[in-house]
Write a protein that holds these residues in place. Structure first.
Motif, PDB file in Angstrom:
ATOM      1  N   ALA A   1       8.540  39.173  -3.629  1.00  0.00           N
ATOM      2  CA  ALA A   1       7.303  38.473  -3.960  1.00  0.00           C
ATOM      3  C   ALA A   1       7.393  37.029  -3.496  1.00  0.00           C
ATOM      4  O   ALA A   1       8.479  36.450  -3.430  1.00  0.00           O
TER       5      ALA A   1
ATOM      6  N   ASN B   1       0.136  37.730 -11.462  1.00  0.00           N
ATOM      7  CA  ASN B   1       0.985  37.828 -12.649  1.00  0.00           C
ATOM      8  C   ASN B   1       1.932  36.637 -12.697  1.00  0.00           C
ATOM      9  O   ASN B   1       2.062  35.879 -11.736  1.00  0.00           O
TER      10      ASN B   1
ATOM     11  N   SER C   1       1.972  36.773  -3.823  1.00  0.00           N
ATOM     12  CA  SER C   1       1.809  38.036  -3.099  1.00  0.00           C
ATOM     13  C   SER C   1       3.050  38.897  -3.289  1.00  0.00           C
ATOM     14  O   SER C   1       4.112  38.403  -3.667  1.00  0.00           O
ATOM     15  N   ILE C   2       2.892  40.202  -3.000  1.00  0.00           N
ATOM     16  CA  ILE C   2       3.962  41.179  -3.188  1.00  0.00           C
ATOM     17  C   ILE C   2       4.226  41.879  -1.857  1.00  0.00           C
ATOM     18  O   ILE C   2       3.291  42.172  -1.104  1.00  0.00           O
TER      19      ILE C   2
ATOM     20  N   ASP D   1       7.027  44.800   0.405  1.00  0.00           N
ATOM     21  CA  ASP D   1       8.032  45.856   0.348  1.00  0.00           C
ATOM     22  C   ASP D   1       9.365  45.453   0.972  1.00  0.00           C
ATOM     23  O   ASP D   1      10.380  46.078   0.708  1.00  0.00           O
TER      24      ASP D   1
ATOM     25  N   ARG E   1       7.547  45.425 -12.583  1.00  0.00           N
ATOM     26  CA  ARG E   1       6.281  45.867 -11.988  1.00  0.00           C
ATOM     27  C   ARG E   1       5.295  44.713 -12.130  1.00  0.00           C
ATOM     28  O   ARG E   1       4.925  44.349 -13.244  1.00  0.00           O
ATOM     29  N   ILE E   2       4.908  44.142 -11.008  1.00  0.00           N
ATOM     30  CA  ILE E   2       4.031  42.976 -11.018  1.00  0.00           C
ATOM     31  C   ILE E   2       2.880  43.176 -10.039  1.00  0.00           C
ATOM     32  O   ILE E   2       2.932  44.031  -9.162  1.00  0.00           O
ATOM     33  N   LYS E   3       1.863  42.344 -10.220  1.00  0.00           N
ATOM     34  CA  LYS E   3       0.731  42.292  -9.308  1.00  0.00           C
ATOM     35  C   LYS E   3       0.497  40.833  -8.943  1.00  0.00           C
ATOM     36  O   LYS E   3       0.938  39.927  -9.663  1.00  0.00           O
ATOM     37  N   THR E   4      -0.214  40.622  -7.856  1.00  0.00           N
ATOM     38  CA  THR E   4      -0.594  39.272  -7.476  1.00  0.00           C
ATOM     39  C   THR E   4      -1.329  38.622  -8.647  1.00  0.00           C
ATOM     40  O   THR E   4      -2.189  39.235  -9.256  1.00  0.00           O
TER      41      THR E   4
END
Length: 87
Positions: free
Chosen positions: A3, A61, A20-21, A23, A56-59
């Protein structure tokens, strides 16, 4: 996952907002470069850094101490990152 987080290095604000996240570290590095260009600043002026998290995150968070690290466990760390900047 990797991230980009907003990090002003303020000890009184240990929680960091997720920008942002990604891979892979490579994808995060591309995103950091793009952010740098969009802001028209040097990397250290963007208050942005790449971190690894298993949370487990999202933009948007927030992540706190112990929920992220600079390097993924087992990841090869470049030689220049192994030692503190000092004389």
């Amino acid at each position: 996952m990797y991230a980009l987080i907003y990090d002003e290095h303020r000890l009184d604000k240990p929680e960091k907002r997720v920008i942002s996240i990604h891979d892979s570290r490579e994808a995060a590095e591309v995103a950091l470069e793009k952010r740098k260009e969009e802001l028209g600043r040097k990397v250290w002026e963007c208050h942005t850094r790449i971190v690894w998290t298993e949370k487990r995150i999202k933009t948007g968070n927030v992540v706190g101490p112990g929920e992220y690290d600079t390097w993924r466990p087992g990841e090869d760390i470049p030689e220049g990152e192994l030692h503190a900047d000092s004389d």
